[in-house]
Write a protein that holds these residues in place. Structure first.
Motif, PDB file in Angstrom:
ATOM      1  N   UNK A 193     -83.158 -48.300  64.198  1.00  0.00           N
ATOM      2  CA  UNK A 193     -84.556 -48.207  63.760  1.00  0.00           C
ATOM      3  C   UNK A 193     -85.456 -47.518  64.779  1.00  0.00           C
ATOM      4  N   UNK A 194     -85.194 -47.745  66.063  1.00  0.00           N
ATOM      5  CA  UNK A 194     -86.009 -47.088  67.089  1.00  0.00           C
ATOM      6  C   UNK A 194     -85.802 -45.578  66.995  1.00  0.00           C
ATOM      7  N   UNK A 195     -84.540 -45.177  66.896  1.00  0.00           N
ATOM      8  CA  UNK A 195     -84.226 -43.758  66.776  1.00  0.00           C
ATOM      9  C   UNK A 195     -84.873 -43.173  65.530  1.00  0.00           C
ATOM     10  N   UNK A 196     -84.826 -43.953  64.461  1.00  0.00           N
ATOM     11  CA  UNK A 196     -85.410 -43.497  63.205  1.00  0.00           C
ATOM     12  C   UNK A 196     -86.900 -43.211  63.362  1.00  0.00           C
ATOM     13  N   UNK A 223     -95.548 -49.729  59.875  1.00  0.00           N
ATOM     14  CA  UNK A 223     -96.883 -49.492  60.439  1.00  0.00           C
ATOM     15  C   UNK A 223     -96.949 -48.104  61.074  1.00  0.00           C
ATOM     16  N   UNK A 224     -95.927 -47.779  61.877  1.00  0.00           N
ATOM     17  CA  UNK A 224     -95.891 -46.463  62.522  1.00  0.00           C
ATOM     18  C   UNK A 224     -95.895 -45.357  61.477  1.00  0.00           C
ATOM     19  N   UNK A 225     -95.042 -45.521  60.473  1.00  0.00           N
ATOM     20  CA  UNK A 225     -94.930 -44.493  59.436  1.00  0.00           C
ATOM     21  C   UNK A 225     -96.234 -44.327  58.666  1.00  0.00           C
ATOM     22  N   UNK A 245     -92.511 -45.443  50.632  1.00  0.00           N
ATOM     23  CA  UNK A 245     -92.789 -46.728  51.264  1.00  0.00           C
ATOM     24  C   UNK A 245     -91.891 -47.816  50.683  1.00  0.00           C
ATOM     25  N   UNK A 246     -91.779 -47.784  49.352  1.00  0.00           N
ATOM     26  CA  UNK A 246     -90.967 -48.781  48.661  1.00  0.00           C
ATOM     27  C   UNK A 246     -89.508 -48.701  49.124  1.00  0.00           C
ATOM     28  N   UNK A 247     -88.983 -47.485  49.142  1.00  0.00           N
ATOM     29  CA  UNK A 247     -87.612 -47.250  49.585  1.00  0.00           C
ATOM     30  C   UNK A 247     -87.423 -47.733  51.017  1.00  0.00           C
ATOM     31  N   UNK A 248     -88.398 -47.447  51.837  1.00  0.00           N
ATOM     32  CA  UNK A 248     -88.285 -47.816  53.246  1.00  0.00           C
ATOM     33  C   UNK A 248     -88.277 -49.323  53.425  1.00  0.00           C
ATOM     34  N   UNK A 249     -89.154 -49.994  52.672  1.00  0.00           N
ATOM     35  CA  UNK A 249     -89.191 -51.449  52.759  1.00  0.00           C
ATOM     36  C   UNK A 249     -87.822 -52.023  52.422  1.00  0.00           C
ATOM     37  N   UNK A 250     -87.274 -51.567  51.289  1.00  0.00           N
ATOM     38  CA  UNK A 250     -85.973 -52.067  50.843  1.00  0.00           C
ATOM     39  C   UNK A 250     -84.898 -51.742  51.866  1.00  0.00           C
ATOM     40  N   UNK A 251     -84.854 -50.459  52.249  1.00  0.00           N
ATOM     41  CA  UNK A 251     -83.804 -50.001  53.155  1.00  0.00           C
ATOM     42  C   UNK A 251     -83.843 -50.724  54.491  1.00  0.00           C
ATOM     43  N   UNK A 281     -91.267 -39.390  64.006  1.00  0.00           N
ATOM     44  CA  UNK A 281     -92.466 -38.946  64.708  1.00  0.00           C
ATOM     45  C   UNK A 281     -92.266 -37.545  65.275  1.00  0.00           C
ATOM     46  N   UNK A 282     -91.064 -37.306  65.833  1.00  0.00           N
ATOM     47  CA  UNK A 282     -90.737 -35.986  66.375  1.00  0.00           C
ATOM     48  C   UNK A 282     -90.774 -34.928  65.276  1.00  0.00           C
ATOM     49  N   UNK A 283     -90.158 -35.277  64.152  1.00  0.00           N
ATOM     50  CA  UNK A 283     -90.127 -34.352  63.018  1.00  0.00           C
ATOM     51  C   UNK A 283     -91.538 -34.002  62.583  1.00  0.00           C
ATOM     52  N   UNK A 284     -92.374 -35.008  62.491  1.00  0.00           N
ATOM     53  CA  UNK A 284     -93.772 -34.797  62.117  1.00  0.00           C
ATOM     54  C   UNK A 284     -94.445 -33.891  63.136  1.00  0.00           C
TER      55      UNK A 284
END
Ligand code: CU
Length: 379
Positions: free
Chosen positions: A119-122, A34-36, A13-19, A127-130
């Protein structure tokens, strides 16, 4: 594992916020998080904390890659690192999922694209990977009997193998394990079913210091309900309960018994009989269940070592379902009337012949259905 998962989740989460903040600004960061968060929470709640570690690790690598402008190189490094980790760690997701996911994300982010697409693709890809991970890997590997999985092979816990949705009329009952002195018993100890019924049986363990399970001897049940402790389920501890639910499409005589410390527990009485009547209707006449059991060294019918009398009118059709709940070979014999061996181990015999002096051997756990017409000969 719980703690590791929490730490991994926090770091990700921390990494994602920064990135995300560096790359795309505040709005996208909040939305993606939120989605993640919802996805991760759902994963953890559904499949346990162990399961969530691997996708979190891959997402963390991705987040690192996204945080830097030279993302193409870093994505390659990230993908390679993920690949190496996947080779080193126990295989519980198909290899191609990880590699494919990294490859697609790498391609998309590396391509000269508009800002909002990344970001949309990400989020979509995550979600697809999950979605691909869920059916493939929701597995505590400890339930796999220690067998190493081959690369690319999905491992699934047998506790998830609960069978297809059931459709028949539901027979709901509670089977209580009780102790009386040295004797143990299941209550009820005879279950009557009709072919196609869904048996929904909750085992309640009221034994003071003995764990139990129920194995449905001879019935084809989903793996998760086979009652083998340490392999298909955990043994039910004193005060505990376990719900078995499956559809019974077989007909005939079966039995059930504890599979925890089987010799001792079955020997002391943890068994019962199952009669499944055909869809077309119950067997005509008198239908008598009879369990052979050895108490210590004394052989008896059920829990009665004495003579048991059941008056039957002459001319009545009688079916005696004999179950050998002992582990040694026993035999049954009919005197005073010709008889037929109608079924063995739940399977009807095709046009069985008439017998007079023969005995029928019944192996440990075996069943023999004896059919006769009362009073055909004088007695
Ligand atoms: Cu058995």
């Amino acid at each position: 594992m719980y703690v590791i998962a929490l730490i991994a989740e926090f770091l990700t989460s921390l990494l994602l916020v920064v990135a995300l903040a560096i790359r795309f600004g505040r709005k996208w960061t909040v939305g993606a998080l939120i989605v993640l968060k919802v996805a991760v929470a759902a994963l953890m709640l559904t499949y346990g904390f162990e399961f969530a570690i691997r996708p979190l690790r891959d997402l963390a690598l991705l987040a690192v890659a996204l945080a830097f402008p030279q993302r193409r190189k870093l994505l390659i490094v990230g993908a390679a690192a993920g690949f190496v980790l996947d080779l080193l760690l126990p295989q519980d997701i198909p290899q191609w999922t990880v590699i494919g996911l990294f490859a697609v994300i790498g391609l998309l982010v590396a391509l000269p694209i508009r800002r909002w697409i990344a970001p949309v693709a990400f989020v979509v890809l995550a979600a697809l990977g999950v979605g691909v991970w869920i059916p493939a890997s929701a597995a505590p590997t400890t339930m796999n009997m220690g067998m190493p999985a081959m690369p690319g092979m999905a491992v699934r816990s047998v506790t998830q193998l609960t069978g297809p949705p059931t459709t028949g009329s539901v027979k709901k009952l509670t089977i209580t394990a009780r102790q009386d002195g040295d004797r143990l018993s299941f209550d009820p100890n005879v279950i009557h079913l009709q072919q196609g019924d869904v048996l929904d049986a909750t085992l309640v363990n009221q034994l003071p210091d003995t764990s139990v399970t129920i194995h449905w001897h001879g019935l084809d049940v989903p793996n998760a309900y086979d009652g083998v402790p340490g392999i298909t389920q955990d043994a039910v501890k004193p005060g505990g309960r376990f719900e078995y639910r499956f559809q019974v499409n077989q007909v005939g005589t079966y039995w059930y018994h504890s599979h925890e410390d089987t010799k001792d527990e079955v020997g002391r009485g943890l068994f019962g009989l199952i009669v499944v009547q055909p869809r077309t209707g119950p067997v005509a006449g008198v239908d008598q269940a009879l369990m052979i059991h050895t108490w210590g060294d004394r052989l008896s019918f059920g829990d009665n070592a004495g003579v048991q009398v059941e008056p039957v009118k002459p001319g009545t059709s009688v079916r005696v379902r004999v179950v050998n709940t002992a582990s040694d070979l026993e035999s049954a014999q009919v005197t005073g009337s010709p008889w037929k061996l109608a079924a063995v181990d739940g399977n009807d015999l095709h046009e069985p012949g008439t017998l007079t002096d023969q005995t029928v051997p019944i192996g440990g756990g075996g069943r023999a259905d004896i059919q006769l017409t009362m009073g055909r000969t004088s007695s």
